[in-house]
Design a protein around this motif. Structure first.
Motif, PDB file in Angstrom:
ATOM      1  N   ALA A 198      -2.810 -28.407 -43.336  1.00 29.39           N
ATOM      2  CA  ALA A 198      -1.439 -28.238 -42.864  1.00 29.39           C
ATOM      3  C   ALA A 198      -1.235 -26.988 -42.012  1.00 29.39           C
ATOM      4  N   PRO A 199      -1.764 -25.807 -42.410  1.00 32.83           N
ATOM      5  CA  PRO A 199      -1.547 -24.623 -41.567  1.00 32.83           C
ATOM      6  C   PRO A 199      -2.142 -24.777 -40.173  1.00 32.83           C
ATOM      7  N   ASP A 200      -3.339 -25.350 -40.067  1.00 37.25           N
ATOM      8  CA  ASP A 200      -3.976 -25.529 -38.759  1.00 37.25           C
ATOM      9  C   ASP A 200      -3.237 -26.583 -37.934  1.00 37.25           C
ATOM     10  N   TYR A 201      -2.735 -27.605 -38.598  1.00 34.54           N
ATOM     11  CA  TYR A 201      -1.966 -28.654 -37.913  1.00 34.54           C
ATOM     12  C   TYR A 201      -0.710 -28.057 -37.288  1.00 34.54           C
ATOM     13  N   HIS A 202       0.000 -27.218 -38.047  1.00 32.80           N
ATOM     14  CA  HIS A 202       1.230 -26.601 -37.543  1.00 32.80           C
ATOM     15  C   HIS A 202       0.915 -25.579 -36.453  1.00 32.80           C
ATOM     16  N   PHE A 203      -0.116 -24.778 -36.655  1.00 31.88           N
ATOM     17  CA  PHE A 203      -0.491 -23.766 -35.677  1.00 31.88           C
ATOM     18  C   PHE A 203      -0.865 -24.426 -34.351  1.00 31.88           C
ATOM     19  N   TYR A 204      -1.595 -25.517 -34.420  1.00 30.67           N
ATOM     20  CA  TYR A 204      -1.979 -26.273 -33.230  1.00 30.67           C
ATOM     21  C   TYR A 204      -0.725 -26.773 -32.505  1.00 30.67           C
ATOM     22  N   TYR A 205       0.228 -27.307 -33.268  1.00 27.16           N
ATOM     23  CA  TYR A 205       1.482 -27.770 -32.660  1.00 27.16           C
ATOM     24  C   TYR A 205       2.187 -26.610 -31.954  1.00 27.16           C
ATOM     25  N   GLU A 206       2.300 -25.480 -32.630  1.00 29.23           N
ATOM     26  CA  GLU A 206       3.008 -24.339 -32.064  1.00 29.23           C
ATOM     27  C   GLU A 206       2.381 -23.886 -30.753  1.00 29.23           C
ATOM     28  N   CYS A 207       1.054 -23.865 -30.697  1.00 28.55           N
ATOM     29  CA  CYS A 207       0.363 -23.365 -29.507  1.00 28.55           C
ATOM     30  C   CYS A 207       0.382 -24.350 -28.350  1.00 28.55           C
ATOM     31  N   LEU A 208       0.213 -25.632 -28.632  1.00 28.49           N
ATOM     32  CA  LEU A 208       0.040 -26.611 -27.560  1.00 28.49           C
ATOM     33  C   LEU A 208       1.218 -27.548 -27.349  1.00 28.49           C
ATOM     34  N   ALA A 210       4.644 -27.255 -28.934  1.00 28.43           N
ATOM     35  CA  ALA A 210       5.998 -26.697 -28.946  1.00 28.43           C
ATOM     36  C   ALA A 210       6.523 -26.421 -27.539  1.00 28.43           C
ATOM     37  N   PRO A 211       5.684 -25.894 -26.613  1.00 33.41           N
ATOM     38  CA  PRO A 211       6.183 -25.703 -25.255  1.00 33.41           C
ATOM     39  C   PRO A 211       6.497 -27.013 -24.522  1.00 33.41           C
ATOM     40  N   ASN A 212       6.116 -28.132 -25.115  1.00 34.60           N
ATOM     41  CA  ASN A 212       6.367 -29.443 -24.516  1.00 34.60           C
ATOM     42  C   ASN A 212       7.172 -30.331 -25.461  1.00 34.60           C
ATOM     43  N   ALA A 213       8.057 -29.716 -26.258  1.00 34.67           N
ATOM     44  CA  ALA A 213       8.756 -30.445 -27.321  1.00 34.67           C
ATOM     45  C   ALA A 213       9.531 -31.644 -26.790  1.00 34.67           C
ATOM     46  N   ARG A 214      10.185 -31.490 -25.659  1.00 36.21           N
ATOM     47  CA  ARG A 214      10.965 -32.613 -25.118  1.00 36.21           C
ATOM     48  C   ARG A 214      10.059 -33.752 -24.682  1.00 36.21           C
ATOM     49  N   SER A 215       8.903 -33.415 -24.150  1.00 36.95           N
ATOM     50  CA  SER A 215       7.936 -34.455 -23.790  1.00 36.95           C
ATOM     51  C   SER A 215       7.382 -35.134 -25.034  1.00 36.95           C
ATOM     52  N   VAL A 216       7.230 -34.368 -26.128  1.00 40.38           N
ATOM     53  CA  VAL A 216       6.776 -34.953 -27.397  1.00 40.38           C
ATOM     54  C   VAL A 216       7.762 -36.017 -27.856  1.00 40.38           C
ATOM     55  N   LEU A 217       9.053 -35.690 -27.817  1.00 44.29           N
ATOM     56  CA  LEU A 217      10.072 -36.646 -28.270  1.00 44.29           C
ATOM     57  C   LEU A 217      10.107 -37.882 -27.371  1.00 44.29           C
ATOM     58  N   SER A 218       9.927 -37.698 -26.077  1.00 42.42           N
ATOM     59  CA  SER A 218       9.903 -38.845 -25.160  1.00 42.42           C
ATOM     60  C   SER A 218       8.729 -39.758 -25.468  1.00 42.42           C
ATOM     61  N   LYS A 289       8.588 -18.674 -28.893  1.00 41.01           N
ATOM     62  CA  LYS A 289       8.695 -17.822 -30.087  1.00 41.01           C
ATOM     63  C   LYS A 289      10.099 -17.235 -30.227  1.00 41.01           C
ATOM     64  N   THR A 290      10.855 -17.170 -29.130  1.00 37.54           N
ATOM     65  CA  THR A 290      12.200 -16.588 -29.165  1.00 37.54           C
ATOM     66  C   THR A 290      13.286 -17.632 -29.382  1.00 37.54           C
ATOM     67  N   GLY A 291      12.914 -18.895 -29.566  1.00 38.04           N
ATOM     68  CA  GLY A 291      13.903 -19.944 -29.765  1.00 38.04           C
ATOM     69  C   GLY A 291      14.423 -20.551 -28.487  1.00 38.04           C
ATOM     70  N   VAL A 292      13.804 -20.231 -27.361  1.00 37.98           N
ATOM     71  CA  VAL A 292      14.160 -20.809 -26.071  1.00 37.98           C
ATOM     72  C   VAL A 292      13.224 -21.984 -25.793  1.00 37.98           C
ATOM     73  N   ALA A 293      13.772 -23.094 -25.337  1.00 36.86           N
ATOM     74  CA  ALA A 293      12.955 -24.281 -25.047  1.00 36.86           C
ATOM     75  C   ALA A 293      12.217 -24.111 -23.724  1.00 36.86           C
ATOM     76  N   VAL A 294      11.152 -24.866 -23.562  1.00 34.60           N
ATOM     77  CA  VAL A 294      10.338 -24.809 -22.349  1.00 34.60           C
ATOM     78  C   VAL A 294      10.155 -26.216 -21.800  1.00 34.60           C
ATOM     79  N   GLU A 295      10.208 -26.323 -20.494  1.00 31.59           N
ATOM     80  CA  GLU A 295       9.892 -27.578 -19.812  1.00 31.59           C
ATOM     81  C   GLU A 295       8.699 -27.314 -18.914  1.00 31.59           C
ATOM     82  N   MET A 296       7.523 -27.850 -19.292  1.00 37.58           N
ATOM     83  CA  MET A 296       6.307 -27.644 -18.509  1.00 37.58           C
ATOM     84  C   MET A 296       6.248 -28.646 -17.370  1.00 37.58           C
ATOM     85  N   VAL A 297       5.974 -28.167 -16.152  1.00 35.82           N
ATOM     86  CA  VAL A 297       5.964 -29.044 -14.986  1.00 35.82           C
ATOM     87  C   VAL A 297       4.721 -28.754 -14.140  1.00 35.82           C
ATOM     88  N   ASP A 298       3.957 -29.797 -13.843  1.00 34.20           N
ATOM     89  CA  ASP A 298       2.778 -29.671 -12.996  1.00 34.20           C
ATOM     90  C   ASP A 298       3.193 -29.861 -11.544  1.00 34.20           C
TER      91      ASP A 298
END
Length: 575
Positions: A198-208, A210-218, A289-298
């Motif tokens: 569980a800790p590694d699963y959550h840490f992996y989510y946070e690093c890779l 979380a910055p794409n949370a909206r894309s995850v939900l889509s 980490k500050t509670g601000v969302a991120v939208e990653m765009v290539d």
């Protein structure tokens, strides 16, 4: 299950197993890898998982890392004649999963490569040879026979712009590559030991992710249209079978929480150019980490209308410098022009070099943003060498600075509105004054702390609460070491004043401070009353803080008659 470990001096092994009907996994186990991708630390190594599906036709889903070339190819050819492989499904083209595509094409030139449009474009760029291909979109299918109908789900930015998921209707297996994965290497094929992973699963989510949370939900909305999923065949770590629903729903919950953020920063990068993707991911991690969302765009694959909508709705913009010339120069230059045209007064902007060898210069572009009325969110990051751990830490800290600037007004309002009797009562909980110091590789960090409590006698241990947006938080993962410096009553002011300063990203926190090096490599503050050498044992998430439990391995008092400095607050809703 049949496991066939093949050992080498570098502790690279191969594990093979039949996971569902007609489906075999080849897991490349990288036991000793301790850094990955955006240079976040690994405590338990990692794996690279590949899959063979045998219908009337045969599909290979992903390959492996180039470091496993001979081990992987020997194992693959021992399981199947490459000349019988009909399809090579590319979940995405990141090298740890596609590093052996060229080798597969050499062994099996008849193979048809299956992937998203962007993935095929990327492959053409590094394979440099012709190959048969099928471009797939969400909802499209490929029938292998014997009931194995593959349905594809588009999942861009998870965490690569070309990602697709593949669902085998016949076995109810979802092949997800990076999604629902974790950097966790063990002989256990599946997720039966949830507490361990569980800790590694959550840490992996946070690093890779979380910055794409909206894309995850889509992507998860598209997944919801599939049938029942009984097995998730991911690209890293143990496969999910025992806790599929639980672990999938954790992604949904975490992403929903992240996407509710009041403000968003658009982070633009150029995939497959220099270190643009990795540097942007490090900056994005700092922002989230500050509670601000991120939208990653290539910038390579985004269309102008998409960029227009994202920039218009964002409070900040982070832009990785694109190449001055090259295959994608016209598209990336046009997209940068769109960003400039849409950017508006009072937005924040941060720029960084990609170290791709031909980066567009920062200064002319920064001048244009300033002339448009934008605020500089962080000092431009100029990368003049292959990024080191310190550069990635600088990027994360720069992202955190940007996020904190965007949330400053909200925090001030919260402090004013929460000055209640309850907050005043909580503020009467006193604490000592301590300074945490840590070193990991090339990175050093420090933080003033007061929420420290002894938690165990044998072994001696304590807990400390660390805010999620603290730079030192990334140096206090399970297994990391640090020093707790205990400040002395009547003598703490100089040290407290120094470490309360706002440090620029990447700056030396210890300049001008007397230190010596502990056995674990972290700085000891010479002027402290006492110090404890510590190792992180576990972490518990508490909304805006992590409670970190550590065992003490060594310690010393410099003044036996000294007393610990005590910290009193008036209210309990901020430090």
């Amino acid at each position: 299950m049949v496991a066939t470990p093949i050992k080498t001096e570098k502790r690279l092994t191969i594990q093979t197993a039949d996971i569902v009907q007609d489906t075999t996994t080849i897991r490349s186990l990288d036991w000793d890898r301790d850094r990955f991708d955006i240079e976040f630390g690994l405590q338990n190594g990692t794996t690279y998982n590949s899959y063979i599906i045998r219908g009337d036709k045969i599909a290979l889903v992903d390959t492996s890392h180039a470091k496993f070339r001979q081990l992987y190819l020997d194992t693959l050819t021992g399981l199947i004649d490459p000349k019988t492989i009909d399809y090579l499904v590319i979940s995405h083209t990141e090298p740890d999963h596609s590093g052996l595509v060229k080798d597969i094409l050499a062994l099996a030139p008849q193979v048809t490569v299956v992937g998203s449009k962007v993935a095929i474009q990327f492959l053409e760029g590094f394979v440099h040879q012709s190959f048969e291909r099928i471009l797939v979109k969400s909802g499209e299918t490929l029938d292998l026979g014997k009931g194995h109908v593959l349905e594809f789900v588009s999942a861009p930015n998870l965490h690569w712009p070309d990602t697709i998921l593949t669902y085998d209707r016949g076995t109810q297996t979802l092949f997800t590559c990076d999604v629902f994965g974790m950097h966790y290497c063990s002989d256990h094929l599946y997720d039966e030991y949830l507490d361990a992973i569980a800790p590694d699963y959550h840490f992996y989510y946070e690093c890779l992710m979380a910055p794409n949370a909206r894309s995850v939900l889509s992507a998860m909305k598209r997944m919801d249209t599939l049938g029942e999923i009984t097995t998730i065949a991911n690209g890293h770590g143990p496969l999910l079978r025992y806790n599929v629903h639980e672990l999938v729903e954790r992604y949904r919950t975490w992403s929903e929480e992240q996407s509710k953020a009041e403000k968003t920063v658009a982070v633009f990068y150029v995939s497959d150019y220099g270190y643009s993707d990795r540097l942007s991911q490090a900056i994005a991690k700092g922002i989230t980490k500050t509670g601000v969302a991120v939208e990653m765009v290539d910038l390579k694959s985004a269309d102008p209308q998409e960029i227009n909508e994202i920039v218009s709705s964002s409070a900040g913009i982070v832009l990785g410098m694109p190449p001055l010339e090259g295959t994608y120069n016209q598209q990336t230059t046009g997209n940068v022009g769109t960003i400039l045209a849409v950017a508006k007064d009072k937005q924040y902007v941060g720029l960084f070099e990609s170290y791709g060898g031909n980066d567009e210069p920062i200064d002319p572009l920064l001048t244009k943003f300033r002339e448009a009325g934008l605020n500089q969110g962080f000092t431009a990051i100029r990368v003049k060498e292959t990024p080191t751990e310190a550069i990635y830490q600088l990027c994360e800290e720069a992202g955190t600075d940007l996020g904190q600037a965007l949330t400053l007004d909200r925090k001030v309002k919260q402090r004013k509105s929460l000055d209640s009797d309850l907050d005043k009562a909580i503020g009467r909980i006193s604490g000592g004054l301590y300074i945490l110091t840590a070193t990991k590789g090339d990175i050093k960090g420090a933080m003033l702390a007061s929420w420290v409590t002894q938690a165990s006698f044998d072994p001696p241990g304590f807990t400390v609460s660390v805010a999620k947006d603290r730079a030192i938080e990334s140096l206090m993962q399970v297994g990391d070491t640090f020093v707790l410096n205990i400040l002395e009553e009547g003598k703490y002011q100089p040290l407290m004043k120094h470490f309360l300063k706002r440090f620029a990203p990447g700056s030396d926190r210890f300049e001008g401070v007397n230190t010596q090096i502990a056995n674990n490599g972290s700085p000891i503050l010479t002027d402290a009353l006492a110090y404890l050498e510590c190792e992180v044992v576990s972490r518990m998430e508490c909304n805006d803080h992590w409670v970190v439990y550590s065992k003490v391995t060594n310690g010393r008092v410099s003044n036996p008659d000294g007393l610990t400095a005590v910290h009193h607050r008036k209210v309990g809703n901020y430090y």
